[in-house]
Design a protein around this motif. Structure first.
Motif, PDB file in Angstrom:
ATOM      1  N   THR A  82       3.353  12.258  -7.833  1.00  0.00           N
ATOM      2  CA  THR A  82       2.548  12.828  -6.761  1.00  0.00           C
ATOM      3  C   THR A  82       3.437  13.703  -5.884  1.00  0.00           C
ATOM      4  O   THR A  82       4.659  13.690  -6.024  1.00  0.00           O
ATOM      5  CB  THR A  82       1.921  11.720  -5.892  1.00  0.00           C
ATOM      6  OG1 THR A  82       2.980  11.005  -5.250  1.00  0.00           O
ATOM      7  CG2 THR A  82       1.077  10.778  -6.698  1.00  0.00           C
ATOM      8  N   GLU A  83       2.810  14.397  -4.985  1.00  0.00           N
ATOM      9  CA  GLU A  83       3.542  15.244  -4.045  1.00  0.00           C
ATOM     10  C   GLU A  83       4.287  14.360  -3.045  1.00  0.00           C
ATOM     11  O   GLU A  83       3.730  13.415  -2.506  1.00  0.00           O
ATOM     12  CB  GLU A  83       2.554  16.150  -3.308  1.00  0.00           C
ATOM     13  CG  GLU A  83       3.202  17.250  -2.517  1.00  0.00           C
ATOM     14  CD  GLU A  83       3.865  18.300  -3.383  1.00  0.00           C
ATOM     15  OE1 GLU A  83       4.861  18.884  -2.938  1.00  0.00           O
ATOM     16  OE2 GLU A  83       3.399  18.526  -4.521  1.00  0.00           O
ATOM     17  N   LEU A  84       5.554  14.688  -2.823  1.00  0.00           N
ATOM     18  CA  LEU A  84       6.355  13.950  -1.854  1.00  0.00           C
ATOM     19  C   LEU A  84       6.385  14.705  -0.534  1.00  0.00           C
ATOM     20  O   LEU A  84       6.309  15.927  -0.506  1.00  0.00           O
ATOM     21  CB  LEU A  84       7.784  13.771  -2.366  1.00  0.00           C
ATOM     22  CG  LEU A  84       7.969  12.976  -3.662  1.00  0.00           C
ATOM     23  CD1 LEU A  84       9.422  12.964  -4.073  1.00  0.00           C
ATOM     24  CD2 LEU A  84       7.450  11.558  -3.507  1.00  0.00           C
ATOM     25  N   SER A  85       6.526  13.960   0.552  1.00  0.00           N
ATOM     26  CA  SER A  85       6.662  14.588   1.859  1.00  0.00           C
ATOM     27  C   SER A  85       8.062  15.198   1.964  1.00  0.00           C
ATOM     28  O   SER A  85       8.929  14.905   1.133  1.00  0.00           O
ATOM     29  CB  SER A  85       6.428  13.554   2.959  1.00  0.00           C
ATOM     30  OG  SER A  85       7.456  12.599   2.938  1.00  0.00           O
TER      31      SER A  85
ATOM     32  N   ARG B 130       9.292  10.811   0.922  1.00  0.00           N
ATOM     33  CA  ARG B 130       8.382   9.665   0.854  1.00  0.00           C
ATOM     34  C   ARG B 130       7.090  10.045   0.145  1.00  0.00           C
ATOM     35  O   ARG B 130       6.666  11.192   0.143  1.00  0.00           O
ATOM     36  CB  ARG B 130       8.052   9.176   2.261  1.00  0.00           C
ATOM     37  CG  ARG B 130       9.235   8.737   3.062  1.00  0.00           C
ATOM     38  CD  ARG B 130       9.600   7.330   2.706  1.00  0.00           C
ATOM     39  NE  ARG B 130      10.692   6.870   3.546  1.00  0.00           N
ATOM     40  CZ  ARG B 130      11.798   6.342   3.069  1.00  0.00           C
ATOM     41  NH1 ARG B 130      11.969   6.218   1.786  1.00  0.00           N
ATOM     42  NH2 ARG B 130      12.732   5.931   3.869  1.00  0.00           N
ATOM     43  N   LEU B 131       6.466   9.025  -0.417  1.00  0.00           N
ATOM     44  CA  LEU B 131       5.148   9.199  -1.014  1.00  0.00           C
ATOM     45  C   LEU B 131       4.099   9.244   0.086  1.00  0.00           C
ATOM     46  O   LEU B 131       4.262   8.612   1.131  1.00  0.00           O
ATOM     47  CB  LEU B 131       4.825   8.020  -1.934  1.00  0.00           C
ATOM     48  CG  LEU B 131       5.671   7.847  -3.186  1.00  0.00           C
ATOM     49  CD1 LEU B 131       5.425   6.477  -3.794  1.00  0.00           C
ATOM     50  CD2 LEU B 131       5.357   8.934  -4.189  1.00  0.00           C
ATOM     51  N   ALA B 132       3.020   9.961  -0.165  1.00  0.00           N
ATOM     52  CA  ALA B 132       1.896   9.937   0.764  1.00  0.00           C
ATOM     53  C   ALA B 132       1.317   8.528   0.777  1.00  0.00           C
ATOM     54  O   ALA B 132       1.295   7.832  -0.247  1.00  0.00           O
ATOM     55  CB  ALA B 132       0.838  10.946   0.325  1.00  0.00           C
ATOM     56  N   ARG B 133       0.860   8.083   1.932  1.00  0.00           N
ATOM     57  CA  ARG B 133       0.350   6.711   2.052  1.00  0.00           C
ATOM     58  C   ARG B 133      -0.757   6.410   1.044  1.00  0.00           C
ATOM     59  O   ARG B 133      -0.825   5.315   0.514  1.00  0.00           O
ATOM     60  CB  ARG B 133      -0.158   6.465   3.464  1.00  0.00           C
ATOM     61  CG  ARG B 133       0.923   6.395   4.492  1.00  0.00           C
ATOM     62  CD  ARG B 133       0.336   5.985   5.847  1.00  0.00           C
ATOM     63  NE  ARG B 133       1.287   6.169   6.914  1.00  0.00           N
ATOM     64  CZ  ARG B 133       2.152   5.243   7.299  1.00  0.00           C
ATOM     65  NH1 ARG B 133       2.180   4.084   6.692  1.00  0.00           N
ATOM     66  NH2 ARG B 133       2.974   5.479   8.289  1.00  0.00           N
ATOM     67  N   THR B 134      -1.603   7.362   0.788  1.00  0.00           N
ATOM     68  CA  THR B 134      -2.718   7.133  -0.140  1.00  0.00           C
ATOM     69  C   THR B 134      -2.235   6.975  -1.575  1.00  0.00           C
ATOM     70  O   THR B 134      -2.862   6.281  -2.365  1.00  0.00           O
ATOM     71  CB  THR B 134      -3.738   8.290  -0.071  1.00  0.00           C
ATOM     72  OG1 THR B 134      -3.047   9.512  -0.323  1.00  0.00           O
ATOM     73  CG2 THR B 134      -4.415   8.345   1.287  1.00  0.00           C
ATOM     74  N   ASP B 135      -1.115   7.611  -1.911  1.00  0.00           N
ATOM     75  CA  ASP B 135      -0.579   7.534  -3.270  1.00  0.00           C
ATOM     76  C   ASP B 135       0.362   6.352  -3.462  1.00  0.00           C
ATOM     77  O   ASP B 135       0.577   5.901  -4.587  1.00  0.00           O
ATOM     78  CB  ASP B 135       0.197   8.816  -3.608  1.00  0.00           C
ATOM     79  CG  ASP B 135      -0.676  10.050  -3.565  1.00  0.00           C
ATOM     80  OD1 ASP B 135      -1.889   9.918  -3.813  1.00  0.00           O
ATOM     81  OD2 ASP B 135      -0.137  11.137  -3.295  1.00  0.00           O
ATOM     82  N   ALA B 136       0.939   5.862  -2.389  1.00  0.00           N
ATOM     83  CA  ALA B 136       2.012   4.870  -2.474  1.00  0.00           C
ATOM     84  C   ALA B 136       1.547   3.535  -3.047  1.00  0.00           C
ATOM     85  O   ALA B 136       2.169   3.003  -3.973  1.00  0.00           O
ATOM     86  CB  ALA B 136       2.633   4.666  -1.102  1.00  0.00           C
TER      87      ALA B 136
END
Length: 148
Positions: free
Chosen positions: A82-85, A89-95
């Motif tokens: 997924t796209e990282l910030s 970090r991973l986006a909360r929805t993807d984590a």
């Protein structure tokens, strides 16, 4: 590289702390006052605890880095799905789904350090630093006990 520089700075600060507290400890120990002697003893013991903690952290970092390099060389590091910030970090929805998937893989292969290490990497990317450290510690333990 920044982590190593940080460890060096902390180590130098600890040495400076040893020198300064050693001087104070000597003064307190030679004061003859029971409270002063107790404070002098504490000034000797507390830096030793700090040094022990620093050594343990450095050992953990070196072992984790060694395993990470080994896993990366084998092509086994988790891919960024997924796209990282910007801070990695991973986006909360993807984590959460990723953490659950890697946790299930680690549980299914409970004696595989690689699965446990991958879980730690994903937990770290999800912002779960404490869980990540526990998973990587377990990966280090499993790698030590395995023959490969």
């Amino acid at each position: 590289m920044m982590a190593r520089a940080g460890v060096i700075v902390i180590g130098l600060c600890l040495v400076l702390y040893f020198v300064l507290t050693g001087q104070w400890a000597f003064l307190y120990l030679t004061s003859g006052d029971p409270v002063g002697i107790a404070m002098g003893a504490a000034l000797i013991v507390l830096p030793l605890i700090g040094a022990w903690a620093l050594v343990r952290e450095v050992q953990f970092g070196m072992q984790a880095e060694r395993l990470g390099s080994r896993l990366d060389a084998e092509g086994g590091m988790p891919a960024a799905e997924t796209e990282l910030s910007p801070n990695g970090r991973l986006a909360r929805t993807d984590a959460e789904p990723l953490v659950q998937r890697y946790a299930a893989e680690a549980e299914a292969a409970s004696d595989d350090w690689r699965a446990r290490y991958r879980l730690g990497v994903v937990q770290d990317a999800a912002g779960r630093r404490k869980d990540a450290r526990a998973s990587i510690r377990e990966a280090i333990r499993l790698a030590k006990s395995s023959a490969d």
